[in-house]
Design an enzyme around this catalytic site. Sequence first.
Site, mmCIF file in Angstrom:
data_model
loop_
_atom_site.group_PDB
_atom_site.id
_atom_site.type_symbol
_atom_site.label_atom_id
_atom_site.label_comp_id
_atom_site.label_asym_id
_atom_site.label_seq_id
_atom_site.Cartn_x
_atom_site.Cartn_y
_atom_site.Cartn_z
ATOM 1 N N LYS A 266 5.656 -6.936 -1.071
ATOM 2 C CA LYS A 266 6.008 -7.512 -2.382
ATOM 3 C C LYS A 266 5.282 -6.750 -3.490
ATOM 4 O O LYS A 266 4.060 -6.618 -3.464
ATOM 5 C CB LYS A 266 5.634 -9.000 -2.418
ATOM 6 N N ASP A 271 3.294 -11.373 -12.337
ATOM 7 C CA ASP A 271 4.126 -12.565 -12.149
ATOM 8 C C ASP A 271 3.686 -13.651 -13.116
ATOM 9 O O ASP A 271 2.740 -14.385 -12.856
ATOM 10 C CB ASP A 271 4.011 -13.050 -10.697
ATOM 11 N N LYS A 278 4.137 -20.044 -15.595
ATOM 12 C CA LYS A 278 2.910 -20.566 -15.000
ATOM 13 C C LYS A 278 1.958 -21.051 -16.084
ATOM 14 O O LYS A 278 2.031 -20.588 -17.222
ATOM 15 C CB LYS A 278 2.208 -19.436 -14.213
ATOM 16 N N ASP A 289 -0.125 -9.650 -7.760
ATOM 17 C CA ASP A 289 1.052 -10.082 -6.996
ATOM 18 C C ASP A 289 1.797 -8.887 -6.375
ATOM 19 O O ASP A 289 2.857 -9.046 -5.781
ATOM 20 C CB ASP A 289 1.972 -10.900 -7.915
ATOM 21 N N ASP A 348 9.900 -18.850 -10.804
ATOM 22 C CA ASP A 348 8.579 -18.478 -10.285
ATOM 23 C C ASP A 348 8.623 -18.253 -8.764
ATOM 24 O O ASP A 348 7.658 -17.761 -8.189
ATOM 25 C CB ASP A 348 7.554 -19.555 -10.645
ATOM 26 N N GLU A 350 10.016 -15.909 -7.277
ATOM 27 C CA GLU A 350 10.668 -14.612 -7.456
ATOM 28 C C GLU A 350 10.419 -13.664 -6.294
ATOM 29 O O GLU A 350 11.225 -12.783 -6.016
ATOM 30 C CB GLU A 350 10.185 -13.963 -8.767
ATOM 31 N N ARG A 352 10.473 -14.094 -3.080
ATOM 32 C CA ARG A 352 11.475 -14.157 -2.006
ATOM 33 C C ARG A 352 12.790 -13.516 -2.434
ATOM 34 O O ARG A 352 13.564 -13.075 -1.587
ATOM 35 C CB ARG A 352 11.656 -15.619 -1.561
#
Length: 499
Positions: A266, A271, A278, A289, A348, A350, A352
Amino acid sequence: MKIIVRKGKLADTKSQAIILPLFAESRKLSGTALEIDKISEGLISEIIKNGDFEAKPSQISVIYTRGSLPAQRIALVGLGKHKEFNLEKLRGAYAKVMQHLRNLNIKEAATEINSDLLPRKKDQVAQAVAEGSLLGLYQYTPYKTVGREDLKEMEQLMIVADEKDFSLIESAIKKAQIIIQAVYFTRDLISAPANEMTPSIMAQKAQEIAHRENVSCRVLDKAKMKEMGMNALLAVAAGSNQEPKFIILEYTGSRKKSLPIVLVGKGLTFDSGGISIKPAEKMDEMKTDMSGGAAVMGVIMAAADLQLPLNIVALVPATENLPGGSAYKPGDIVKSYSGKTIEVLNTDAEGRLILADALAYAAEFKPAAVVDVATLTGACIIALGDDVIGMLGTDDKLKNEINKAAQTTGELVWELPLWENYHELIKSDIADYKNSSGRAAGTITAAAFLSKFVGDLPWVHLDIAGPAWTTKDKPYVPKGAAGVAVRLLVEFLRNRVHK
Ligand code: BES
Ligand code: MN
Ligand code: ZN
């Protein structure tokens, strides 16, 4: 710091400090410790007898030799009780003693791999000594401009070995240094702030790795991704002015046309959560991230430098997740690279989405196995804490291989189930799947979602949300980026070679 291996004895070694690891049971000294104690007329036995040093795990005592030995100091470091000893304790002990010596502004030290003290395979012990020492000394300093002259740094660790162990230890240390260098590379990428570690810069770093023999790098740009239909990844990227990059790093170490292992990481360089934004608190940590992406890049680097006879591919979908004017929105439906449709219920979730496209793309390489690494869910931290990697997957053999590697490297994994009933939770009312199903079993539903895009390939998913980043010092992971999963995956790959 560099590590060198020399033939000789610790007692004869000239150094600012010789490091002697001792077990709690070593009231009766033996081996090198006994030899040094005799030469120094009881410097070690005296401090033990008086109770100043009990060899508790990572306990340290530095003694001046006052000319009784070529070395200026003896640094005792505790290993704890014999029966509770393992390589993790050894890594921790060496990290602590090296940090201690660095604080004293010592520049070089020497130690030995002593079989009396360390009842393990000597090459594994040597690797752990190198890992503990170097990983514990890691500091991220490129942005410090004030007081740079006060930064302390160790320059050298000498490992002395006797004639018969020399080549085994020397080769183990060479390999260890390669692996550690890859962890440093990964930590540096993660530590870099998001304004200086954009998808484009990550792609440049991948290109630099590809200067090695047998490594090649391709980077798909936004136009190419559009053409290919990587719409899940593009949806995540839509709110950002930074162009997304899809990084493909290939290492061809096997001449045979053997099926590759595909590693997917990833690569969210930041993020924010997007429209499902968030909270401000700790949002800065979301520069990390991309830890999974950085880790799989580090693995390719190490595999190439170790010249492993394997074919390995790293795929890193890299993007930011920001709430811009053209950002994707809750309720949007996207058609992923696989052709399956996804209803976005939470922008959020994101990770996946970008992994869905990357995992579906992985099939093009006809892989023998697929392993993905991702800071995927906060739920994994709730379930397993800060130190443990969540593992889910479809292939028991692959899971066993990863678990075995974890036991050696100390980067522990714990399996969570991926049973049929969880798959119900990610079905969408109007699309094929939804990207979020609320708080229950958050790590599992995320993995269930990923599984829909992997197909039938042997696959393991590693959720590194917990251990990727630490806000407190751990024994050989100073506060900050851990570079977790690099050593784990390199060990997994090395074990595959020996099969
Ligand atoms: N990158 C985060 C997960 C994360 C959180 C990693 C904290 C490290 C520390 C991920 O993209 C995310 O936001 N996941 C959501 C999913 C939810 C919206 C279904 C989460 O875990 O809250
Ligand atoms: Mn997120
Ligand atoms: Zn994320």
